[in-house]
Design a protein around this motif. Structure first.
Motif, PDB file in Angstrom:
ATOM      1  N   VAL A  98      51.155  51.753  60.479  1.00 51.18           N
ATOM      2  CA  VAL A  98      49.708  51.894  60.374  1.00 51.18           C
ATOM      3  C   VAL A  98      49.343  52.325  58.959  1.00 51.18           C
ATOM      4  CG1 VAL A  98      49.315  52.483  62.808  1.00 51.18           C
ATOM      5  CG2 VAL A  98      49.742  54.298  61.173  1.00 51.18           C
ATOM      6  N   LEU A  99      48.154  51.939  58.534  1.00 51.64           N
ATOM      7  CA  LEU A  99      47.615  52.369  57.241  1.00 51.64           C
ATOM      8  C   LEU A  99      46.133  52.636  57.439  1.00 51.64           C
ATOM      9  CD1 LEU A  99      48.160  50.858  53.735  1.00 51.64           C
ATOM     10  CD2 LEU A  99      45.862  51.366  54.552  1.00 51.64           C
ATOM     11  N   SER A 100      45.675  53.808  57.012  1.00 47.12           N
ATOM     12  CA  SER A 100      44.254  54.163  57.088  1.00 47.12           C
ATOM     13  C   SER A 100      43.730  54.401  55.688  1.00 47.12           C
ATOM     14  CB  SER A 100      44.055  55.435  57.911  1.00 47.12           C
ATOM     15  OG  SER A 100      44.516  55.254  59.226  1.00 47.12           O
ATOM     16  N   ASP A 104      35.138  52.452  50.031  1.00 50.67           N
ATOM     17  CA  ASP A 104      33.880  52.801  49.377  1.00 50.67           C
ATOM     18  C   ASP A 104      33.960  54.131  48.625  1.00 50.67           C
ATOM     19  OD1 ASP A 104      34.127  54.458  51.544  1.00 50.67           O
ATOM     20  OD2 ASP A 104      32.104  54.147  52.302  1.00 50.67           O
ATOM     21  N   ALA A 105      35.149  54.510  48.197  1.00 49.67           N
ATOM     22  CA  ALA A 105      35.321  55.791  47.513  1.00 49.67           C
ATOM     23  C   ALA A 105      34.816  55.699  46.072  1.00 49.67           C
ATOM     24  CB  ALA A 105      36.799  56.201  47.518  1.00 49.67           C
ATOM     25  N   ASN A 106      34.489  56.848  45.531  1.00 48.04           N
ATOM     26  CA  ASN A 106      34.163  56.974  44.114  1.00 48.04           C
ATOM     27  C   ASN A 106      35.087  58.042  43.554  1.00 48.04           C
ATOM     28  OD1 ASN A 106      33.152  57.237  41.574  1.00 48.04           O
ATOM     29  ND2 ASN A 106      31.104  57.904  42.194  1.00 48.04           N
ATOM     30  N   LEU A 107      36.131  57.618  42.848  1.00 47.05           N
ATOM     31  CA  LEU A 107      37.129  58.559  42.329  1.00 47.05           C
ATOM     32  C   LEU A 107      36.786  59.046  40.921  1.00 47.05           C
ATOM     33  CD1 LEU A 107      40.332  56.741  43.655  1.00 47.05           C
ATOM     34  CD2 LEU A 107      38.996  58.569  44.738  1.00 47.05           C
ATOM     35  N   HIS A 108      35.669  58.545  40.333  1.00 48.73           N
ATOM     36  CA  HIS A 108      35.208  59.043  39.028  1.00 48.73           C
ATOM     37  C   HIS A 108      34.877  60.521  39.163  1.00 48.73           C
ATOM     38  CE1 HIS A 108      34.872  55.378  36.677  1.00 48.73           C
ATOM     39  NE2 HIS A 108      34.421  54.771  37.763  1.00 48.73           N
ATOM     40  N   GLY A 109      35.345  61.315  38.219  1.00 46.92           N
ATOM     41  CA  GLY A 109      35.021  62.728  38.243  1.00 46.92           C
ATOM     42  C   GLY A 109      35.870  63.553  39.177  1.00 46.92           C
ATOM     43  N   ASN A 110      36.725  62.911  39.973  1.00 46.27           N
ATOM     44  CA  ASN A 110      37.631  63.642  40.858  1.00 46.27           C
ATOM     45  C   ASN A 110      38.799  64.130  40.011  1.00 46.27           C
ATOM     46  OD1 ASN A 110      39.822  64.260  42.639  1.00 46.27           O
ATOM     47  ND2 ASN A 110      38.760  63.127  44.256  1.00 46.27           N
ATOM     48  N   ARG A 111      38.972  65.433  39.912  1.00 49.95           N
ATOM     49  CA  ARG A 111      39.993  65.992  39.015  1.00 49.95           C
ATOM     50  C   ARG A 111      41.402  65.539  39.363  1.00 49.95           C
ATOM     51  NH1 ARG A 111      38.725  72.182  37.940  1.00 49.95           N
ATOM     52  NH2 ARG A 111      39.205  72.265  40.142  1.00 49.95           N
ATOM     53  N   GLU A 112      41.666  65.251  40.623  1.00 46.61           N
ATOM     54  CA  GLU A 112      43.004  64.789  40.988  1.00 46.61           C
ATOM     55  C   GLU A 112      43.345  63.456  40.324  1.00 46.61           C
ATOM     56  OE1 GLU A 112      42.899  65.041  45.341  1.00 46.61           O
ATOM     57  OE2 GLU A 112      44.381  66.646  45.131  1.00 46.61           O
ATOM     58  N   PHE A 113      42.331  62.655  40.004  1.00 50.15           N
ATOM     59  CA  PHE A 113      42.547  61.326  39.447  1.00 50.15           C
ATOM     60  C   PHE A 113      42.235  61.240  37.952  1.00 50.15           C
ATOM     61  CE2 PHE A 113      42.091  60.735  43.971  1.00 50.15           C
ATOM     62  CZ  PHE A 113      43.101  59.832  44.247  1.00 50.15           C
ATOM     63  N   GLU A 114      42.083  62.384  37.283  1.00 43.64           N
ATOM     64  CA  GLU A 114      41.675  62.360  35.873  1.00 43.64           C
ATOM     65  C   GLU A 114      42.730  61.758  34.944  1.00 43.64           C
ATOM     66  OE1 GLU A 114      42.709  67.067  34.923  1.00 43.64           O
ATOM     67  OE2 GLU A 114      40.644  66.413  35.129  1.00 43.64           O
ATOM     68  N   PRO A 122      33.309  50.236  43.519  1.00 42.04           N
ATOM     69  CA  PRO A 122      33.952  51.103  44.502  1.00 42.04           C
ATOM     70  C   PRO A 122      35.469  51.112  44.349  1.00 42.04           C
ATOM     71  CG  PRO A 122      33.390  49.022  45.546  1.00 42.04           C
ATOM     72  CD  PRO A 122      32.865  48.965  44.132  1.00 42.04           C
ATOM     73  N   HIS A 123      36.042  52.177  44.874  1.00 50.97           N
ATOM     74  CA  HIS A 123      37.491  52.351  44.876  1.00 50.97           C
ATOM     75  C   HIS A 123      37.968  52.459  46.321  1.00 50.97           C
ATOM     76  CE1 HIS A 123      36.263  54.557  41.022  1.00 50.97           C
ATOM     77  NE2 HIS A 123      36.631  53.340  40.692  1.00 50.97           N
ATOM     78  N   GLY A 124      39.206  52.097  46.543  1.00 56.78           N
ATOM     79  CA  GLY A 124      39.825  52.319  47.834  1.00 56.78           C
ATOM     80  C   GLY A 124      40.527  53.669  47.821  1.00 56.78           C
ATOM     81  N   PHE A 125      40.440  54.397  48.918  1.00 58.15           N
ATOM     82  CA  PHE A 125      41.206  55.643  49.053  1.00 58.15           C
ATOM     83  C   PHE A 125      42.168  55.463  50.208  1.00 58.15           C
ATOM     84  CE2 PHE A 125      42.092  59.868  50.732  1.00 58.15           C
ATOM     85  CZ  PHE A 125      42.561  60.478  49.579  1.00 58.15           C
ATOM     86  N   LEU A 126      43.455  55.390  49.896  1.00 60.67           N
ATOM     87  CA  LEU A 126      44.497  55.204  50.906  1.00 60.67           C
ATOM     88  C   LEU A 126      44.837  56.583  51.467  1.00 60.67           C
ATOM     89  CD1 LEU A 126      47.624  52.936  50.465  1.00 60.67           C
ATOM     90  CD2 LEU A 126      47.540  54.910  51.969  1.00 60.67           C
ATOM     91  N   ALA A 127      44.371  56.849  52.664  1.00 57.45           N
ATOM     92  CA  ALA A 127      44.506  58.173  53.262  1.00 57.45           C
ATOM     93  C   ALA A 127      45.875  58.411  53.880  1.00 57.45           C
ATOM     94  CB  ALA A 127      43.413  58.380  54.315  1.00 57.45           C
ATOM     95  N   ARG A 128      46.424  57.390  54.561  1.00 58.32           N
ATOM     96  CA  ARG A 128      47.709  57.586  55.238  1.00 58.32           C
ATOM     97  C   ARG A 128      48.356  56.240  55.514  1.00 58.32           C
ATOM     98  NH1 ARG A 128      46.277  60.895  58.982  1.00 58.32           N
ATOM     99  NH2 ARG A 128      47.137  62.661  57.908  1.00 58.32           N
ATOM    100  N   VAL A 163      46.782  60.547  47.645  1.00 58.56           N
ATOM    101  CA  VAL A 163      47.617  61.714  47.373  1.00 58.56           C
ATOM    102  C   VAL A 163      48.802  61.663  48.315  1.00 58.56           C
ATOM    103  CG1 VAL A 163      47.703  64.238  47.300  1.00 58.56           C
ATOM    104  CG2 VAL A 163      45.576  63.043  46.710  1.00 58.56           C
ATOM    105  N   LEU A 164      50.014  61.794  47.753  1.00 58.09           N
ATOM    106  CA  LEU A 164      51.218  61.763  48.575  1.00 58.09           C
ATOM    107  C   LEU A 164      51.278  62.963  49.504  1.00 58.09           C
ATOM    108  CD1 LEU A 164      54.007  60.760  46.026  1.00 58.09           C
ATOM    109  CD2 LEU A 164      52.921  59.321  47.741  1.00 58.09           C
TER     110      LEU A 164
END
Length: 199
Positions: A98-100, A104-114, A122-128, A163-164
């Motif tokens: 499974v993949l979730s 519609d994510a916006n990763l601009h300004g997210n410090r984890e992705f700096e 839009p960006h995809g956010f692969l949650a799991r 995020v892993l």
């Protein structure tokens, strides 16, 4: 007039109104019909990828519960529609992964992705992503990533990040995501432009 979709469903899928939600659901149905990926090694059934349907939920929960390294505290997320659209990988009649993730994510300004040069949203956010241990090393995970990337591209996503999970076999996770085309930061954040994830 009866509302077909709840406000929370529309928020999950980024729809502004009932008609847009209908269009998203039609696109998901088309994906299920048209974007099946055949990665069949000699003598093996093809791996097919589709969106998780309500009819699939009991089999997904059974697969996850039978896996020795899946957290049983997460099973409820698969018993009902969760926060993110979910893809399933099936070989024959067996659900193997499974993949979730969102589209519609916006990763601009997210410090984890700096550390990443972020293209327009839009960006995809692969949650799991999870593949049953009995199906690992059989292309199931990579097939799910490619199908997610193809769907993200069809929704005009330019980048996929996540995020892993830092528990368990972190080195194997890092290897998997790197081999799938993602860059990984020292903080175990991964990301890549969508087109780099497609064959």
């Amino acid at each position: 007039m009866t509302e077909r979709w709840s406000l929370s469903d529309m928020q999950v899928y980024g729809a502004e109104d009932q008609e847009e939600m209908d269009a998203i659901m039609r696109a998901m149905d088309r994906f299920e019909q048209d974007n099946r990926h055949d990665t069949r090694p000699a003598g093996m059934d093809a791996i097919t990828v589709s969106f998780l349907s309500d009819d699939d939920r009991p089999a997904v929960v059974e697969m996850l519960a039978s896996s020795s390294d899946f957290s049983h505290s997460l099973l409820d997320q698969y018993r009902r529609r969760g926060a993110y659209p979910t893809l399933i990988a099936t070989r024959g009649s067996q659900i193997e992964g499974v993949l979730s993730g969102s589209f519609d994510a916006n990763l601009h300004g997210n410090r984890e992705f700096e550390e990443f040069t972020m293209p327009p949203r839009p960006h995809g956010f692969l949650a799991r992503i999870f593949v049953h241990e009995g199906a690992r090393d059989n292309e199931v995970g990579r097939t799910l990533i490619r199908a997610y990337a193809a769907e993200a591209l069809s929704r005009r996503c330019t980048f996929i990040g996540g995020v892993l999970d830092r528990g368990g076999e972190l080195a194997a996770r890092r290897r998997f995501f790197k081999n799938s085309g993602f860059a990984i930061t020292a903080n175990d954040v991964f990301g890549a432009p969508v087109d780099l994830l497609l064959p």
